[in-house]
Design a protein around this motif. Structure first.
Motif, PDB file in Angstrom:
ATOM      1  N   UNK A   1      25.587 -22.904  -0.684  1.00  0.00           N
ATOM      2  CA  UNK A   1      24.586 -22.359   0.235  1.00  0.00           C
ATOM      3  C   UNK A   1      23.942 -23.479   1.038  1.00  0.00           C
ATOM      4  N   UNK A   2      23.766 -23.237   2.331  1.00  0.00           N
ATOM      5  CA  UNK A   2      22.957 -24.112   3.180  1.00  0.00           C
ATOM      6  C   UNK A   2      21.681 -23.346   3.510  1.00  0.00           C
ATOM      7  N   UNK A   3      20.533 -23.908   3.140  1.00  0.00           N
ATOM      8  CA  UNK A   3      19.255 -23.214   3.308  1.00  0.00           C
ATOM      9  C   UNK A   3      18.663 -23.504   4.685  1.00  0.00           C
ATOM     10  N   UNK A   4      18.380 -22.431   5.405  1.00  0.00           N
ATOM     11  CA  UNK A   4      17.853 -22.513   6.769  1.00  0.00           C
ATOM     12  C   UNK A   4      16.425 -21.979   6.813  1.00  0.00           C
ATOM     13  N   UNK A   5      15.522 -22.749   7.419  1.00  0.00           N
ATOM     14  CA  UNK A   5      14.220 -22.220   7.779  1.00  0.00           C
ATOM     15  C   UNK A   5      13.123 -22.362   6.758  1.00  0.00           C
ATOM     16  N   UNK A   6      13.372 -23.051   5.619  1.00  0.00           N
ATOM     17  CA  UNK A   6      12.267 -23.354   4.720  1.00  0.00           C
ATOM     18  C   UNK A   6      11.316 -24.316   5.423  1.00  0.00           C
ATOM     19  N   UNK A   7      10.093 -24.384   4.944  1.00  0.00           N
ATOM     20  CA  UNK A   7       9.118 -25.240   5.622  1.00  0.00           C
ATOM     21  C   UNK A   7       9.547 -26.712   5.579  1.00  0.00           C
ATOM     22  N   UNK A   8       9.888 -27.198   4.396  1.00  0.00           N
ATOM     23  CA  UNK A   8      10.231 -28.624   4.282  1.00  0.00           C
ATOM     24  C   UNK A   8      11.517 -28.874   3.514  1.00  0.00           C
ATOM     25  N   UNK A   9      11.992 -27.924   2.721  1.00  0.00           N
ATOM     26  CA  UNK A   9      13.154 -28.168   1.869  1.00  0.00           C
ATOM     27  C   UNK A   9      14.416 -27.619   2.516  1.00  0.00           C
ATOM     28  N   UNK A  10      15.552 -27.855   1.847  1.00  0.00           N
ATOM     29  CA  UNK A  10      16.809 -27.313   2.336  1.00  0.00           C
ATOM     30  C   UNK A  10      17.456 -28.185   3.392  1.00  0.00           C
ATOM     31  N   UNK A  11      18.631 -27.743   3.829  1.00  0.00           N
ATOM     32  CA  UNK A  11      19.421 -28.532   4.781  1.00  0.00           C
ATOM     33  C   UNK A  11      18.888 -28.430   6.208  1.00  0.00           C
ATOM     34  N   UNK A  12      18.241 -27.322   6.545  1.00  0.00           N
ATOM     35  CA  UNK A  12      17.740 -27.121   7.909  1.00  0.00           C
ATOM     36  C   UNK A  12      16.286 -26.627   7.844  1.00  0.00           C
ATOM     37  N   UNK A  13      15.320 -27.501   7.529  1.00  0.00           N
ATOM     38  CA  UNK A  13      13.913 -27.081   7.458  1.00  0.00           C
ATOM     39  C   UNK A  13      13.342 -26.804   8.844  1.00  0.00           C
ATOM     40  N   UNK A  14      12.324 -25.948   8.887  1.00  0.00           N
ATOM     41  CA  UNK A  14      11.735 -25.585  10.175  1.00  0.00           C
ATOM     42  C   UNK A  14      10.558 -26.469  10.557  1.00  0.00           C
ATOM     43  N   UNK A  15      10.000 -27.215   9.595  1.00  0.00           N
ATOM     44  CA  UNK A  15       8.883 -28.089   9.912  1.00  0.00           C
ATOM     45  C   UNK A  15       7.643 -27.300  10.284  1.00  0.00           C
ATOM     46  N   UNK A  16       7.035 -27.673  11.407  1.00  0.00           N
ATOM     47  CA  UNK A  16       5.759 -27.080  11.799  1.00  0.00           C
ATOM     48  C   UNK A  16       5.919 -25.707  12.462  1.00  0.00           C
ATOM     49  N   UNK A  17       7.136 -25.314  12.789  1.00  0.00           N
ATOM     50  CA  UNK A  17       7.349 -24.012  13.422  1.00  0.00           C
ATOM     51  C   UNK A  17       7.024 -22.875  12.455  1.00  0.00           C
ATOM     52  N   UNK A  18       6.468 -21.782  12.980  1.00  0.00           N
ATOM     53  CA  UNK A  18       6.308 -20.576  12.181  1.00  0.00           C
ATOM     54  C   UNK A  18       7.667 -19.936  11.919  1.00  0.00           C
ATOM     55  N   UNK A  19       7.706 -18.987  10.985  1.00  0.00           N
ATOM     56  CA  UNK A  19       8.986 -18.385  10.604  1.00  0.00           C
ATOM     57  C   UNK A  19       9.637 -17.649  11.771  1.00  0.00           C
TER      58      UNK A  19
END
Length: 377
Positions: free
Chosen positions: A38-56
């Protein structure tokens, strides 16, 4: 077939645990146990593709498509009811989990803004989804009734409940339980306090029991939510009149499950559920549950939990009195509940979800194979 890596919606991974957040983590763990990457997308800070400061929502609309293009994953699984990207990405299959349609079927239970977001984004997501996972047959029925075009793409995959473990409490948890000084036979409600959960019916039942000379201790373990104000005010008024009601708010998983384990009876008279995990968690721990006969609860709890209508305060009062007065009957429902809960495992959910992934990827391959090929020059 080999699915390759799966692009997995992790937008609630780093947030306080909610029902969908729990589903996300448990399903991810079970899929990985099946050998999926699994590649995790859109977590706040964790996973392979974090979203950072962006809202969900901002991440899904603005950056998720870019991140997906940069991934070798051929399938993206959105887990939050409606949160697929707004456009189709070439070479990517989409799977969407729909937990419930309650913002549409019970519009008074959510804000107007969320109701509009839900309706519009869900409609668009269903246009794009190759396959739809519904967590219950009840949810699938509601989905197909409103969106008939999904009938051939929607599959039922029940949640598991074997994530529930009665872990030893830490010092803080032990101190809390000691401070509560809970009576031996207390009734527990666990969940949010919004109007849909129908906590008012429990309060009605307590008033009826007190009028008959029976004082029942009620513990409320759940956070405030949209529309919870009237219930909270009523609880405070009843406490002022001497009712033994103890609102604890949100609790950590070890305390939450310890409360479930110690309760004499768990009560959950919800007016509508997409799945209804809390009573199944109580049943898994051996605590008899009383549920309503609405939504998915008859499907999930079957005949392993006594039920009442969501307006039947007298029926609920009678059931509470009967179970509190009879340890033998509580043991009967405890055993039935454990057997029923044992049927719901995350391994089974992962196996069925993998079947959905394979169907979506076969469809993607079929489209590719039908595409006209350029003639060699």
């Amino acid at each position: 077939m080999s699915t390759g890596p799966i692009a997995f919606d992790a937008s609630l991974w780093d947030e306080p645990t909610t029902g969908i957040g729990l589903y996300t983590r448990c399903l991810a763990s079970a899929l990985e146990a099946q050998g999926l990457s699994l590649e995790r997308f859109g977590a706040r800070t964790s996973g392979e593709f974090p979203r950072g400061a962006l809202g969900r929502s901002g991440y899904v609309m603005a950056r998720l498509p870019v991140d997906l293009r940069g991934s070798s994953a051929r399938l993206y699984h959105a887990l939050g009811n409606f949160n697929l990207p707004l456009t189709r990405l070439p070479g990517k299959a989409y799977v969407l989990t729909v937990h419930d349609l309650l913002p549409l079927t019970m519009p008074e239970t959510v804000s107007a803004a969320f109701r509009w977001q839900f309706r519009l984004w869900l409609t668009r997501s269903l246009m794009l989804a190759d396959r739809v996972v519904c967590v219950s047959a009840s949810t699938r029925k509601a989905l197909v009734a409103r969106f008939p075009e999904t009938a051939g793409r929607a599959e039922v995959v029940h949640n598991g409940v074997d994530h529930v473990v009665a872990e030893p409490l830490d010092k803080t948890g032990e101190a809390l339980m000691h401070t509560l000084a809970l009576p031996r036979d207390f009734v527990l409600y666990a969940g949010s306090l919004d109007v849909r959960k129908n906590v008012g019916l429990v309060l009605d039942a307590l008033e009826r029991l007190r009028a008959r000379g029976r004082q029942v201790s009620l513990v409320l373990a759940g956070q405030s939510w949209f529309g919870s104000g009237p219930v909270e005010l009523r609880v405070e008024r009843m406490r002022a009149k001497g009712f033994d009601i103890r609102p604890l708010g949100y609790q950590s998983a070890p305390v939450f499950y310890e409360l479930m384990r110690r309760a004499a009876v768990f009560v959950f008279p919800s007016r509508g559920e997409g799945f209804g995990l809390p009573p199944l968690e109580a049943m898994h721990l051996g605590t008899p549950a009383i549920v309503s006969n609405a939504g998915s609860l008859p499907e999930v709890c079957a005949d392993a939990a006594p039920s009442v209508g969501p307006e039947d305060a007298e029926g609920l009062a009678a059931l509470l009195e009967r179970l509190l007065d009879s340890p033998a009957e509580r043991r009967y429902w405890s055993e039935k509940g454990r057997r029923r809960a044992a049927e719901f495992t995350w391994k089974r959910a992962a196996e069925q979800t993998l079947t959905v992934y394979e169907a979506a990827l076969r469809g993607l391959d079929a489209v590719r194979d039908r595409a006209p090929r350029a003639r060699p020059r």
